[in-house]
Design a protein around this motif. Structure first.
Motif, PDB file in Angstrom:
ATOM      1  N   SER A  64       4.276   1.538  -1.083  1.00 29.10           N
ATOM      2  CA  SER A  64       5.218   1.649  -2.199  1.00 29.10           C
ATOM      3  C   SER A  64       4.569   2.295  -3.419  1.00 29.10           C
ATOM      4  N   LYS A  65       5.207   3.320  -3.941  1.00 26.28           N
ATOM      5  CA  LYS A  65       4.686   4.017  -5.117  1.00 26.28           C
ATOM      6  C   LYS A  65       4.752   3.153  -6.369  1.00 26.28           C
ATOM      7  N   MET A 114       0.806  -1.215   0.000  1.00 27.91           N
ATOM      8  CA  MET A 114       0.000   0.000   0.000  1.00 27.91           C
ATOM      9  C   MET A 114       0.844   1.272   0.000  1.00 27.91           C
ATOM     10  N   LYS A 156      -3.287  -0.434  -4.205  1.00 28.41           N
ATOM     11  CA  LYS A 156      -4.199   0.513  -3.568  1.00 28.41           C
ATOM     12  C   LYS A 156      -5.320   0.922  -4.529  1.00 28.41           C
ATOM     13  N   GLU A 157      -4.942   1.163  -5.780  1.00 25.42           N
ATOM     14  CA  GLU A 157      -5.924   1.620  -6.774  1.00 25.42           C
ATOM     15  C   GLU A 157      -6.992   0.562  -7.062  1.00 25.42           C
ATOM     16  N   TYR A 190       4.104   0.068  -6.657  1.00 24.05           N
ATOM     17  CA  TYR A 190       3.050  -0.951  -6.725  1.00 24.05           C
ATOM     18  C   TYR A 190       1.702  -0.364  -6.302  1.00 24.05           C
ATOM     19  N   GLN A 191       1.419   0.832  -6.801  1.00 23.22           N
ATOM     20  CA  GLN A 191       0.186   1.529  -6.445  1.00 23.22           C
ATOM     21  C   GLN A 191      -1.065   0.827  -6.938  1.00 23.22           C
TER      22      GLN A 191
END
Length: 467
Positions: free
Chosen positions: A235-236, A233, A242-243, A238-239
């Motif tokens: 780490s940019k 959640m 979250k998305e 592996y967004q």
């Protein structure tokens, strides 16, 4: 002329430095992660094995059914993982998100069903392994009591295990294998410490026996789950994790597409694990002492067998991304190299297993008969482990292209219709010792390597399922 043919053979079955670097980068963290997780089971067994044969048998029988649950989760996630891996290869992130949503739906469903079954069928579960004609020196009532105590605590770990596997698979599909490995390492340390404290009663804590073993496992699973979830959640890179929660449910079209093509994987994992349970049930007709010996040997063997399975998972990630990017020629050429490496890997594992066959059983506080029986079963498996590693590589190569009905026949149908049937016939119609019965059951895997080699060579698995 012979030199030219030799060079062609080398190029066909052996890769260059870049090939092995990619293979090791992807597969090594998966192998280490899985081996560490299995090492926890070995430590659990060793500590529980200091208690009594009845308690070891109770935990062993309970874990047979948790094994089915775990494989149901793996099978449910394996389907969308095939899609997601190819979506990553095609840079289709919306497809990846739909796969994540699908994983949540199917995972929650399995947890609910599993919990209901464990609560309502616990007596049936334990009586399945106890046969009045073969009671031996172990009191079956003690086995059932210990197993139920362990099972009730372990139920608390079903949900965090499911969530942790979802997020670990999300990361592995994107070739991020280090974080799931790190999470497992931390979980192992926690589990080891808590087991030592609660099973044996150290540092002023009560000696809880099998309940302590379950507490250690559940807490470690919660910690492993939290690590991979928080990293995914935050780490940019592996967004997409979250998305994916911009909506919880996948679209009807995505759900139907994934389910229709992959539900058979869930069925396959369930039936395959059921097949292994039935084979162990056949072994148990030789007595509860055999149950203990098979448990000791299988816990040790699984530590090494998981290397082959993890290798298969890793190569399927690489091949899946190649197929998603439509690099069909490279995927076909690499498949031969993966099979060749699996042979080398299998023989390496066999040598280590055979050399260590006496080490682990001697750590258990069991009778000498059980210890010697365990050593012999490990030696038999070591002899045949190269066959198992090779057939596993064939299975994952075929699965990487989404040819799931073929893998269903190759895996669970073979186990149920060939291995279970022949093992049962041998047990019921002969007085052979457990060693001969065990060898017959294991050597049947040779049939699979012939079939697997033919299927891989024909290339029927080569296809892209990412749009």
């Amino acid at each position: 002329m012979f030199l030219e043919r030799g060079n062609k053979m080398i190029k066909k079955f052996f890769g260059n430095k870049k090939f092995y670097k990619t293979l090791i980068t992807v597969t090594f963290p998966i192998i280490l992660s899985q081996v560490i997780a299995q090492f926890v089971n070995l430590l659990d067994n060793l500590m529980v094995g200091q208690l009594s044969t009845a308690e070891l048998d109770g935990v062993s029988i309970a874990n047979q059914f948790f094994f089915i649950f775990n494989l149901a989760i793996f099978g449910a996630l394996a389907g969308p993982t095939i899609f997601a891996t190819q979506h990553h290869g095609a840079n289709n992130l919306e497809g990846v998100k739909e796969c994540i949503r699908y994983k949540w739906m199917i995972g929650i469903g399995i947890v609910i069903v599993g919990t209901i079954i464990f609560f309502t069928c616990d007596d049936l579960i334990f009586n399945f392994y106890i046969h009045e004609e073969e009671l031996g020196s172990v009191n079956p009532l003690d086995v059932i009591y210990s197993g139920k105590q362990y099972m009730r605590v372990m139920l608390l770990g079903l949900f965090p295990f499911m969530v942790g596997e979802i997020y670990s698979s999300n990361l592995r599909e994107a070739k991020q294998t280090f974080v799931p490995m790190l999470a497992n390492i931390i979980a192992v340390v926690v589990n080891l410490v808590l087991n030592y404290i609660f099973i044996l009663g150290k540092f002023g804590a009560p000696a809880l026996g099998v309940v302590g073993a379950a507490i250690g496992t559940v807490v470690s699973r919660v910690i492993c789950c939290l690590i991979v979830v928080i990293y995914s959640m935050v780490s940019k890179k592996y967004q997409f994790n979250k998305e994916a929660f911009k909506k919880f449910f996948p679209s009807r079209k995505s759900f139907v597409e994934i389910f229709k093509k992959t539900y058979i994987l869930l069925v396959n994992e369930f039936l395959w694990s059921l097949g292994l349970m039935l084979i162990n049930n056949c072994f148990s007709h030789r007595g509860l002492e055999v149950v203990a010996a098979v448990n000791i040997s299988s816990t040790f063997v699984n530590l090494f067998a998981l290397i082959g399975t993890s290798y298969g998972i890793g190569l399927s990630v690489i091949l899946g991304q190649q197929l998603g990017a439509k690099n069909f020629k490279a995927a076909k050429e690499d498949s031969y190299k993966y099979l060749a490496f699996s042979i080398i890997l299998g023989f390496g594992i066999a040598l280590i297993m055979y050399a260590l066959r006496k080490t682990v059983p001697m750590l258990y506080d069991m009778s000498m008969d059980i210890i010697l029986m365990s050593e012999s079963l490990i030696a038999i498996t070591a002899l045949l482990i190269p066959v198992r590693v090779y057939s596993t590589a064939c299975y994952f190569i075929i699965r990487s292209g989404g040819k799931l009905f073929i893998t269903f026949l190759f895996d669970s149908v073979f186990t149920l219709c060939i291995r279970v049937l022949i093992t049962y016939i041998v047990v019921k119609t002969t007085n052979w010792s457990i060693y001969y019965v065990y060898f017959v059951s294991e050597v049947l895997e040779v049939i699979k390597i012939v079939i697997g080699t033919i299927l891989v060579k024909k290339g029927i698995w080569i296809q892209s399922i990412s749009k």
